[in-house]
Scaffold this motif. Structure first.
Motif, short mmCIF file in Angstrom:
data_model
loop_
_atom_site.label_atom_id
_atom_site.label_comp_id
_atom_site.label_asym_id
_atom_site.label_seq_id
_atom_site.Cartn_x
_atom_site.Cartn_y
_atom_site.Cartn_z
N LYS A 153 0.86 -1.20 0.00
CA LYS A 153 0.00 0.00 0.00
C LYS A 153 0.89 1.24 0.00
O LYS A 153 1.78 1.36 0.83
CB LYS A 153 -0.89 0.00 1.24
N LYS A 155 0.86 5.55 -0.18
CA LYS A 155 0.04 6.77 -0.06
C LYS A 155 -0.24 7.34 -1.46
O LYS A 155 0.65 7.33 -2.32
CB LYS A 155 0.85 7.78 0.76
N ILE A 157 -2.00 6.35 -3.91
CA ILE A 157 -2.04 5.44 -5.07
C ILE A 157 -3.30 5.64 -5.93
O ILE A 157 -3.25 5.52 -7.15
CB ILE A 157 -1.87 3.98 -4.59
N ASP A 158 -4.40 6.00 -5.27
CA ASP A 158 -5.64 6.19 -6.02
C ASP A 158 -5.64 7.45 -6.88
O ASP A 158 -6.44 7.60 -7.80
CB ASP A 158 -6.85 6.23 -5.07
N ASP A 159 -4.71 8.37 -6.57
CA ASP A 159 -4.65 9.62 -7.34
C ASP A 159 -3.86 9.45 -8.64
O ASP A 159 -3.93 10.30 -9.51
CB ASP A 159 -3.97 10.74 -6.52
N LYS A 161 -2.76 8.88 -12.17
CA LYS A 161 -3.60 8.89 -13.38
C LYS A 161 -3.22 7.79 -14.37
O LYS A 161 -3.97 7.49 -15.30
CB LYS A 161 -3.49 10.27 -14.06
N ARG A 163 -1.50 3.80 -15.24
CA ARG A 163 -1.99 2.45 -15.01
C ARG A 163 -1.08 1.71 -14.02
O ARG A 163 0.14 1.86 -14.08
CB ARG A 163 -1.96 1.73 -16.36
#
Ligand code: FAD
Ligand code: NA7
Length: 539
Positions: A153, A155, A157-159, A161, A163
């Protein structure tokens, strides 16, 4: 035509890799049991269905990375080079499935969420994510020991853009050419994907946490005469493999490096470097590299010398030079260190300057340095050995869970059974052999099939190991591991790669030959270490 009264199947087999497929063949085709197989993948292949990343390859030589049990399959075997690529192995697995007519027993795209042993019926209730629950007398698991992906995990990571991909769950149709690619991880997989990506990517940034000892793989073409000779000699080859230590098809060395002269060491290491092969370098050169600090230092120094020679920029060479023992799974690659001489490759040492976070455009290190990326590849390995077992809701007698049984680290009897889990057989479960795996898989599946056959003949309803036998086996594995240097290096072999995972011995490291003798003895002694038809009074 189920033999077990009241059950949907005699046996459920989970997994359609080397292990599961052979188990279905033995139990269904040879013993006439009614078998149902499951795999969450869409078809057969296991590891080789999932790991489709560029460069994916077995580093066991082609002639011994296959089943030995079927002479016709051996005769039909095809290979062009010393090692098999992922597409070739997948093709082989498909051929095996066709040849033995295995697919009709499987439900693919179906994950087994859990399996609960019912003491009243003496059956396993196997629960799948398709909503189907089936019952069976035997549960055989070929879940894979390098199969549960480790996705660290980070920090932000969801941001990101771009792949994100993991090598162990690689989708079809990924094109890395002309992309800015980041690869996290430099293990066996990382080495393969790095060397395959560097020539095609616009730019490659390698995020290296631990520098690695990597020797050449030596993937040369193999001519027809060599292949014909190997095929003609298969009886001897398999006999040697199954009585060896690592089962890689070469004779392990009997010469210690400790007492060899510096010239002799140099000569032997250089010859192995030219020959290629990671396991060969560690076990074929001298017999004490994995056990003696002196020998280990000699091998490590030789490889460090090569890094210095190969890598042009001394600062990069220094970053690539391992600081720890040469005692992880031995790695090999195709011109690995040479990759770092390329203009389009950057090495980020994330031990010195850790990954702080993912940003929308890439990865930022703690120093503030940002690497802009289109694609990030996680070559971060697996929650090895017990990962898939503790992910599942496995419950034995009295509802005892596998997670709880293994909370201090995985246990396992002979790498195949567990206390309180009746009629439950693991293929490559914890504390099985550390080898080229197909021969060990065959050995285990044959023992499992023999045990089931013996119990059926005796009319036994359930079988499970005693606590004493299990603890003694785990103790033996610990003692053997402690005779080696492997526990001193941090890697997946002892669970060190997963944050919070207990460091535990997970392999029997005395070799396949000794392992085969140990499990044969259990059978020849009439399975006295197994409890038949355990009842509450006997406990
Ligand atoms: P796998 O092939 O891992 O198959 C397990 C299957 O079980 C998977 O398809 C998975 O989907 C399925 N499964 C797991 N849990 C569930 C569930 N709950 N429900 C449904 N299905 C489930 N070994 C070597 O000996 N030599 C090598 O050179 C070598 N190279 C490797 C390279 C890579 C990249 C990797 C990842 C592994 C490599 N290995 C190598 C190890 C390899 O895993 C074994 O050789 C072998 O393929 C294992 O076969 P298996 O059947 O035990 O497990
Ligand atoms: P490995 O050998 O476990 O390698 C994983 C690599 O990923 C290794 O270099 C790790 O560094 C690195 N890693 C893992 N987590 C992180 C984080 N959070 N940050 C940075 N780097 C990380 O897995 P492989 O897939 O290469 O090989 C596993 C087996 O599969 C292999 O032996 C073959 O048999 C096939 P570390 O070394 O832990 O510092």
């Amino acid at each position: 035509n189920t033999k077990t009264v009241g059950a949907d199947f005699d046996a459920v087999v989970i997994g359609a890799g080397f292990g599961g497929l052979y188990a279905v063949h033995k139990l269904r085709n040879e013993q006439g049991l009614n078998v149902r197989g499951y795999d969450s993948a869409s078809d057969v292949g296991g590891t080789w269905w999932w790991n489709r990343y560029p460069g994916a390859l077995s580093d066991t030589e082609s002639y011994v990375y296959r089943y030995s049990f079927d002479k016709e399959l051996l005769r039909k075997g095809r290979w062009k080079t010393r090692y098999l690529t992922q597409p070739e192995i997948l093709e082989y697995m498909n051929e095996v499935a066709d040849h033995l007519d295995l697919r009709r027993s499987y439900k693919f795209d179906t994950k087994v969420d859990g399996a609960h042993y019912n003491e009243k019926t003496g059956l396993w209730n196997v629960i799948t994510d398709s909503g189907e629950t089936v019952t069976a007398k035997y549960l055989v698991t070929g879940l894979g020991l390098l199969s549960a992906t480790n996705v660290p995990k980070f920090k932000g990571i969801d941001d990101f853009k771009g792949r994100i991909l993991h090598t162990g769950a690689w989708p079809e149709g990924v094109d890395l050419s002309n992309k800015r690619v980041g690869i996290i991880g430099t293990g066996s997989t990382g080495v393969q994907v790095i060397t395959a990506t560097a020539p095609i990517a616009k730019h490659l940034t390698v995020f290296q946490r631990s520098a690695q000892y990597v020797v050449p793989i030596g993937n040369t073409p193999q001519d027809d005469a060599t292949i014909a000779e190997q095929k003609a000699n298969y009886d001897n080859i398999w006999n040697q493999v199954k009585n060896s230590v690592v089962a890689f098809g070469f004779e392990e060395s009997a010469e210690p490096a400790e007492t060899a002269s510096p010239e002799e060491r140099e000569r032997v290491f250089e010859a192995a470097w030219q020959r290629g092969g990671g396991f060969y370098f560690m076990f074929g050169t001298f017999c004490d590299i994995a056990t003696s600090q002196v020998a280990n230092d000699a091998a490590a120094d030789f490889i460090k010398g090569k890094i210095k020679q190969i890598v042009k920029d001394p600062k990069v060479a220094e970053k690539l030079t391992p600081k720890d023992l040469y005692a992880k799974r031995p790695l090999c690659g195709n011109n690995y260190y040479e990759v770092y001489n390329r203009d389009n490759v950057t090495l980020a040492d994330v031990k010195a300057d850790p990954i702080a976070e993912f940003t929308p455009n890439g990865i930022r290190l703690e120093s503030g340095e940002e690497h802009e990326l289109d694609i990030v590849i996680f070559a971060t390995g697996f929650d090895a050995v017990d990962g898939n077992y503790v992910k599942m809701d496995l419950r034995g007698r009295g509802g005892v869970t596998m997670r709880d049984t293994w909370k201090e680290g995985p246990l396992g009897y002979l790498g195949m059974m567990e206390v309180d889990f009746p009629n439950f057989f693991m293929i490559l479960g914890p504390n099985g052999p550390f080898t080229n795996l197909p021969p060990s898989i065959e050995t285990q599946v044959e023992w499992i099939a023999d045990t089931i056959c013996a119990m059926e003949e005796e009319g036994v309803q359930s079988v499970e190991p005693t606590v004493e036998a299990r603890d003694a086996w785990v103790g033996t594995c610990r003692e053997i591991a402690d005779m080696t240097l492997f526990p001193k290096a941090e890697s997946w072999i002892f669970g060190a790669n997963i944050p919070g995972k207990k460091n535990a011995v997970m392999f029997y490291m005395a070799g396949i030959g000794n392992y085969r003798n140990a499990i044969s003895a259990v059978k020849e002694e009439g399975y006295t270490s197994l409890i038949r038809d355990r009842t509450a009074e006997k406990v």
